[in-house]
Design a protein around this motif. Structure first.
Motif, mmCIF file in Angstrom:
data_model
loop_
_atom_site.group_PDB
_atom_site.id
_atom_site.type_symbol
_atom_site.label_atom_id
_atom_site.label_comp_id
_atom_site.label_asym_id
_atom_site.label_seq_id
_atom_site.Cartn_x
_atom_site.Cartn_y
_atom_site.Cartn_z
ATOM 1 N N PHE A 1 -8.667 10.575 -8.633
ATOM 2 C CA PHE A 1 -9.617 9.656 -9.259
ATOM 3 C C PHE A 1 -8.956 8.297 -9.493
ATOM 4 C CE2 PHE A 1 -11.320 7.806 -13.205
ATOM 5 C CZ PHE A 1 -12.642 7.609 -12.832
ATOM 6 N N PHE A 2 -7.741 8.313 -10.023
ATOM 7 C CA PHE A 2 -7.028 7.067 -10.298
ATOM 8 C C PHE A 2 -6.492 6.436 -9.013
ATOM 9 C CE2 PHE A 2 -6.966 9.452 -14.250
ATOM 10 C CZ PHE A 2 -7.550 8.525 -15.086
ATOM 11 N N TRP A 3 -6.051 7.274 -8.071
ATOM 12 C CA TRP A 3 -5.570 6.741 -6.801
ATOM 13 C C TRP A 3 -6.692 6.018 -6.053
ATOM 14 C CZ3 TRP A 3 -2.246 4.570 -3.996
ATOM 15 C CH2 TRP A 3 -2.439 4.442 -2.626
ATOM 16 N N LEU A 4 -7.889 6.540 -6.091
ATOM 17 C CA LEU A 4 -9.000 5.895 -5.393
ATOM 18 C C LEU A 4 -9.317 4.524 -5.986
ATOM 19 C CD1 LEU A 4 -11.325 8.906 -4.593
ATOM 20 C CD2 LEU A 4 -9.927 7.563 -3.025
ATOM 21 N N LEU B 1 0.814 -1.219 0.000
ATOM 22 C CA LEU B 1 0.000 0.000 0.000
ATOM 23 C C LEU B 1 0.845 1.266 0.000
ATOM 24 C CD1 LEU B 1 -2.716 1.509 0.260
ATOM 25 C CD2 LEU B 1 -2.531 1.200 2.737
ATOM 26 N N LEU B 2 1.769 1.383 0.940
ATOM 27 C CA LEU B 2 2.558 2.622 1.027
ATOM 28 C C LEU B 2 3.529 2.770 -0.138
ATOM 29 C CD1 LEU B 2 3.235 2.917 4.853
ATOM 30 C CD2 LEU B 2 1.548 4.133 3.469
ATOM 31 N N ILE B 3 4.071 1.669 -0.615
ATOM 32 C CA ILE B 3 4.967 1.733 -1.785
ATOM 33 C C ILE B 3 4.205 2.300 -2.978
ATOM 34 C CG2 ILE B 3 6.352 0.382 -3.403
ATOM 35 C CD1 ILE B 3 7.549 0.538 -0.569
ATOM 36 N N LYS B 4 2.983 1.806 -3.179
ATOM 37 C CA LYS B 4 2.166 2.300 -4.282
ATOM 38 C C LYS B 4 1.790 3.761 -4.065
ATOM 39 C CE LYS B 4 0.616 -2.260 -5.458
ATOM 40 N NZ LYS B 4 -0.324 -3.315 -5.208
ATOM 41 N N TYR B 5 1.466 4.112 -2.811
ATOM 42 C CA TYR B 5 1.129 5.504 -2.518
ATOM 43 C C TYR B 5 2.318 6.411 -2.827
ATOM 44 C CZ TYR B 5 -0.273 9.772 -0.270
ATOM 45 O OH TYR B 5 -0.585 11.089 -0.055
ATOM 46 N N ILE C 1 -6.990 2.552 -7.258
ATOM 47 C CA ILE C 1 -5.894 1.723 -6.749
ATOM 48 C C ILE C 1 -6.156 1.366 -5.286
ATOM 49 C CG2 ILE C 1 -3.428 1.705 -6.168
ATOM 50 C CD1 ILE C 1 -3.058 3.622 -8.628
ATOM 51 N N LEU C 2 -6.506 2.356 -4.467
ATOM 52 C CA LEU C 2 -6.773 2.126 -3.042
ATOM 53 C C LEU C 2 -7.929 1.161 -2.855
ATOM 54 C CD1 LEU C 2 -6.227 2.717 -0.074
ATOM 55 C CD2 LEU C 2 -7.718 4.728 -0.292
ATOM 56 N N SER C 3 -8.974 1.327 -3.634
ATOM 57 C CA SER C 3 -10.124 0.436 -3.547
ATOM 58 C C SER C 3 -9.720 -0.998 -3.877
ATOM 59 C CB SER C 3 -11.225 0.906 -4.487
ATOM 60 O OG SER C 3 -12.307 0.026 -4.459
ATOM 61 N N SER C 4 -8.908 -1.161 -4.882
ATOM 62 C CA SER C 4 -8.435 -2.489 -5.271
ATOM 63 C C SER C 4 -7.615 -3.129 -4.154
ATOM 64 C CB SER C 4 -7.598 -2.365 -6.537
ATOM 65 O OG SER C 4 -6.921 -3.546 -6.804
ATOM 66 N N ILE C 5 -6.739 -2.360 -3.539
ATOM 67 C CA ILE C 5 -5.898 -2.889 -2.467
ATOM 68 C C ILE C 5 -6.732 -3.206 -1.231
ATOM 69 C CG2 ILE C 5 -4.057 -2.314 -0.832
ATOM 70 C CD1 ILE C 5 -2.840 -0.589 -3.104
ATOM 71 N N SER C 6 -7.564 -2.271 -0.811
ATOM 72 C CA SER C 6 -8.290 -2.458 0.451
ATOM 73 C C SER C 6 -9.424 -3.465 0.346
ATOM 74 C CB SER C 6 -8.821 -1.119 0.973
ATOM 75 O OG SER C 6 -9.855 -0.642 0.154
ATOM 76 N N LEU D 1 3.171 6.896 -6.550
ATOM 77 C CA LEU D 1 2.287 7.812 -7.275
ATOM 78 C C LEU D 1 2.394 9.237 -6.746
ATOM 79 C CD1 LEU D 1 -0.056 8.328 -9.314
ATOM 80 C CD2 LEU D 1 -1.601 7.885 -7.400
ATOM 81 N N TRP D 2 2.204 9.399 -5.439
ATOM 82 C CA TRP D 2 2.017 10.743 -4.890
ATOM 83 C C TRP D 2 3.293 11.541 -4.687
ATOM 84 C CZ3 TRP D 2 -2.207 13.211 -5.500
ATOM 85 C CH2 TRP D 2 -3.397 12.505 -5.629
ATOM 86 N N PHE D 3 4.430 10.900 -4.487
ATOM 87 C CA PHE D 3 5.659 11.681 -4.342
ATOM 88 C C PHE D 3 5.924 12.506 -5.605
ATOM 89 C CE2 PHE D 3 10.124 12.677 -4.219
ATOM 90 C CZ PHE D 3 10.303 13.107 -2.901
ATOM 91 N N PRO D 4 5.963 11.888 -6.793
ATOM 92 C CA PRO D 4 6.188 12.713 -7.986
ATOM 93 C C PRO D 4 5.030 13.665 -8.290
ATOM 94 C CG PRO D 4 5.985 10.386 -8.596
ATOM 95 C CD PRO D 4 5.968 10.453 -7.111
ATOM 96 N N VAL D 5 3.790 13.210 -8.045
ATOM 97 C CA VAL D 5 2.638 14.081 -8.309
ATOM 98 C C VAL D 5 2.708 15.330 -7.435
ATOM 99 C CG1 VAL D 5 0.123 14.283 -8.005
ATOM 100 C CG2 VAL D 5 1.097 12.307 -9.179
ATOM 101 N N ASN D 6 3.013 15.146 -6.154
ATOM 102 C CA ASN D 6 3.096 16.304 -5.261
ATOM 103 C C ASN D 6 4.293 17.191 -5.583
ATOM 104 O OD1 ASN D 6 0.748 15.945 -3.814
ATOM 105 N ND2 ASN D 6 1.711 14.628 -2.293
#
Length: 120
Positions: A86-89, A53-57, A91-96, A60-65
């Motif tokens: 929209f795309f992160w949600l 989860l955190l690796i995927k977060y 991914i998160l939904s798939s993982i959780s 994605l979000w480090f470069p985006v931010n």
């Protein structure tokens, strides 16, 4: 300035998201689906350790931010973050939801979403 951007992004990734945002998402799901706080945190830790989860977060979000705080004009930042979210949600939904798919042997499977199939 690059140092300001890095401080903002590192704070978001390591503190805000890891300790506040994602745990609150898992607690909210626990409230909605009526399972315990302990189960919510167990699922959170399991998704971190077993599903990355955190690796995927961070991936994605480090470069985006970094782009958000350095390149994207202020008046487009909300739109940009909403677009990526929209795309992160997804991914998160798939993982959780992976643990939701692993059913308990004592639970029945629902044929049509309402009728219990007691034969398996």
């Amino acid at each position: 300035e690059i140092s300001v951007v890095l401080v903002k992004v590192i704070f978001d990734c390591l503190i805000q998201t890891t300790l506040v945002t994602l745990p609150v998402a898992y607690l909210t799901k626990a409230l909605i689906y009526r399972y315990s706080v302990e189960e919510a945190f167990r699922r959170y830790m399991s998704d971190i350790q077993e599903h990355g989860l955190l690796i995927k977060y961070y991936s994605l979000w480090f470069p985006v931010n970094c782009l958000t705080f350095s390149v994207v004009p202020e008046h487009y930042r909300v739109t940009w973050i909403a677009f990526v979210s929209f795309f992160w949600l997804m991914i998160l939904s798939s993982i959780s939801s992976k643990q939701d798919l692993i059913g308990d042997e004592n639970e029945c499977s629902l044929i049509d979403g309402q009728t219990c199939n007691i034969d398996g």
